[in-house]
Design an enzyme around this catalytic site. Structure first.
Site, PDB file in Angstrom:
ATOM      1  CE  LYS A 111      -4.098  -1.816  -0.071  1.00 22.56           C
ATOM      2  NZ  LYS A 111      -4.958  -1.684  -1.258  1.00 22.56           N
ATOM      3  N   PRO A 134      -8.937   4.213   4.250  1.00 22.18           N
ATOM      4  CG  PRO A 134     -10.246   2.653   3.114  1.00 22.18           C
ATOM      5  CD  PRO A 134      -9.174   3.670   2.908  1.00 22.18           C
TER       6      PRO A 134
END
Length: 280
Positions: A111, A134
């Site tokens: 990520k 999130p």
């Protein structure tokens, strides 16, 4: 990732058969968007993301790209004490994670690399890019595949020891159990596309920070029929040591619909029964 066009109110959603994407597509259709989506789940890899961004450049009509990352790219780092308030300037420690190689270390690393590559590409090619991060995403969605973190979040009720270990891993890695409802994630994705004046950049999307111990006590009181064990957590956290506030997103005018354990689990219990995780 979603990209909105200027004239035809068109949205492209990659990973259209995924958990968050399934609800986002439903919301977009209800709002009158023309939705284009893949029929396969694009792997959350750097190359796949850059391929989408290249297509946006080639199209020349894309108004904004929304990249959905994760707070795993924010909070996976050595944490000491209880003063680790994290924000959009915080990054997971790639070198530390790559050296330790424990747990789900590759997920936060991927990520981080994805975000930074996308940001660099967007800046070089003049693309308006918003990245949403999130936290642990829960709640009912049209998708009925049980491969998300939903079973882990319901493990205190289901008694599933393997999923409880996953939940403990989340708390240890994050310094809390950060939760956000999938509906709020999708509403945030729509918000950063539709509201004028939201700057490009990175935004944490987290409804609340809790711990396993706090959640167990709440669930034992709220759902006594599940006989939640509240005596398993001697090594767990008493309170979050690394909160993930969504201050930047809220300051733009966004409001969360689910920001208490009661609101989240009222929805989750019914979803867990639908998925067969909890008994009817």
């Amino acid at each position: 990732m979603a990209a909105a066009g200027d004239r035809k109110k068109t949205a492209c959603v990659t990973g259209g058969n995924g958990y968050i994407a399934s609800l986002l597509i439903k919301m977009l259709l209800e709002k009158g968007y023309v939705v284009k989506t893949t029929k396969e789940l694009i792997e959350p890899a750097v190359q796949g993301t850059l391929n989408v961004l290249r297509s946006c450049v080639k199209a020349g009509t894309v108004k904004r790209v929304v990249l959905t990352s994760s707070t795993a790219a924010v909070s996976s780092r050595p944490l000491e004490g209880d003063g680790n308030v994290l924000d959009e300037e915080s990054w997971s420690d790639v070198e530390y994670l790559s050296a330790k190689r424990t747990g789900l270390w590759a997920y936060p690393v991927s990520k981080v690399l994805l975000e930074k590559a996308a940001s660099e590409f967007a800046e070089e090619h003049g693309i308006s890019l918003v990245t949403l991060c999130p936290s642990v995403t829960v709640g009912e969605a049209p998708d009925r595949k049980v491969y998300t973190t939903v079973p882990a979040i319901l493990s205190l009720l289901s008694g599933d020891e393997a999923e409880l270990r996953v939940l403990k891993g989340i708390e240890k890695a994050s310094g809390s159990v950060p939760l956000v409802h999938v509906q709020d994630v999708c509403l945030a994705q729509l918000f950063v596309v539709e509201k004028e004046g939201v700057p490009d950049g990175r935004y944490i999307c987290n409804g609340l920070d809790t711990t396993i111990a706090e959640t167990a006590k709440f669930l034992a009181d709220k759902y006594p029929e599940y006989n939640v064990n509240t005596d398993l957590f001697g090594e767990g956290l008493e309170k979050p040591i690394a909160p993930l506030p969504s201050t930047k997103l809220i300051n733009q005018g966004f409001q969360f619909n689910y920001n208490t354990l009661a609101e989240i689990y009222d929805d989750m219990v019914g979803y867990g029964k639908t998925l067969g995780i909890l008994p009817n």
